[in-house]
Design an enzyme around this catalytic site. Sequence first.
Site, mmCIF file in Angstrom:
data_model
loop_
_atom_site.group_PDB
_atom_site.id
_atom_site.type_symbol
_atom_site.label_atom_id
_atom_site.label_comp_id
_atom_site.label_asym_id
_atom_site.label_seq_id
_atom_site.Cartn_x
_atom_site.Cartn_y
_atom_site.Cartn_z
ATOM 1 N N ASP A 171 -116.166 -77.714 94.087
ATOM 2 C CA ASP A 171 -117.271 -78.651 93.855
ATOM 3 C C ASP A 171 -118.346 -78.381 94.896
ATOM 4 O OD1 ASP A 171 -118.869 -80.740 93.107
ATOM 5 O OD2 ASP A 171 -117.582 -82.311 93.915
ATOM 6 N N PRO B 189 -125.253 -74.176 103.633
ATOM 7 C CA PRO B 189 -123.805 -74.272 103.801
ATOM 8 C C PRO B 189 -123.014 -73.922 102.545
ATOM 9 C CG PRO B 189 -124.895 -76.193 104.741
ATOM 10 C CD PRO B 189 -125.942 -75.428 103.994
#
Length: 285
Positions: free
Chosen positions: A158, A165
């Site tokens: 997810d 990031p």
Amino acid sequence: MAEKEMWYETLHAGFGQYFAVDKVLYREKTGHQDLVIFENAALGRVMALDGVVQTTERDEFIYHEMMTHVPLLAQGAAKRVLIIGGGDGAMLREVSRHKSVEHITMVEIDAGVVTFCKQYLPNHSAGAYDDPRFSLVIDDGVNYVRHCQDKFDVIISDCTDPIGPGESLFTSEFYEGCRRCLNEDGIFVAQNGVCFLQQDEAVNSHRKLSHYFGDVSFYQAAIPTYYGGIMTFAWASNNPALRQLDKATLQARFDAANLNCRYYNPAIHTGSFALPQYLLNALAN
């Protein structure tokens, strides 16, 4: 009467979408990120990071049901599930609805995200963090799958878009680690963007995943606040039959799981693997 603040998404250059801000619930603007949660009359609570909508209360169920129930019902006997990311808790909420699952591990890089979302987006997790089958690991997803000694039946990535990031969760190193952590009939799925506008993302994921899995494809769903058409979800396994289950088999599993969904059903499941020709052409080149 004062005019409402308007929030504009900046994911795509030259066009996009905007939201009326009825009330700002939280804002953190630093040199590293701009995180905001606000209320919108049409969509409920909206969370955005660095100018990109991450989730809204109104339509999050489409994303989370499709990323959870498609692989879990296709696998058919999943006991151990790994979620990478998912700090808002909604993926955990959907996985925990499968009573046959015995253990759910979630790897989140930032413990603060979990605390933050429990406070500001409580409907996403809906109490799932209290499930006794659940364990939280605070770690970088790439590092976790590189060193993990456990095996899983389903891995759900997810992730955010491959910017900042989230970029590491679209690398060959991550995909290789996920393959190592999967059982033989395991399934890996991952968020892969809106393919009409982010086609290169799908092509790159397909190429990298194909090094480690025998059957790689995508399935899709239209999620209103992920602007630009259908969102694609990467699918990877070593058993092509798992992607080609008939509706009757899925219906039996769906009924046995006693799921009450708002978007997912077995017909949606089988149809979701039908992809537009422009994507098939791009993948073939």
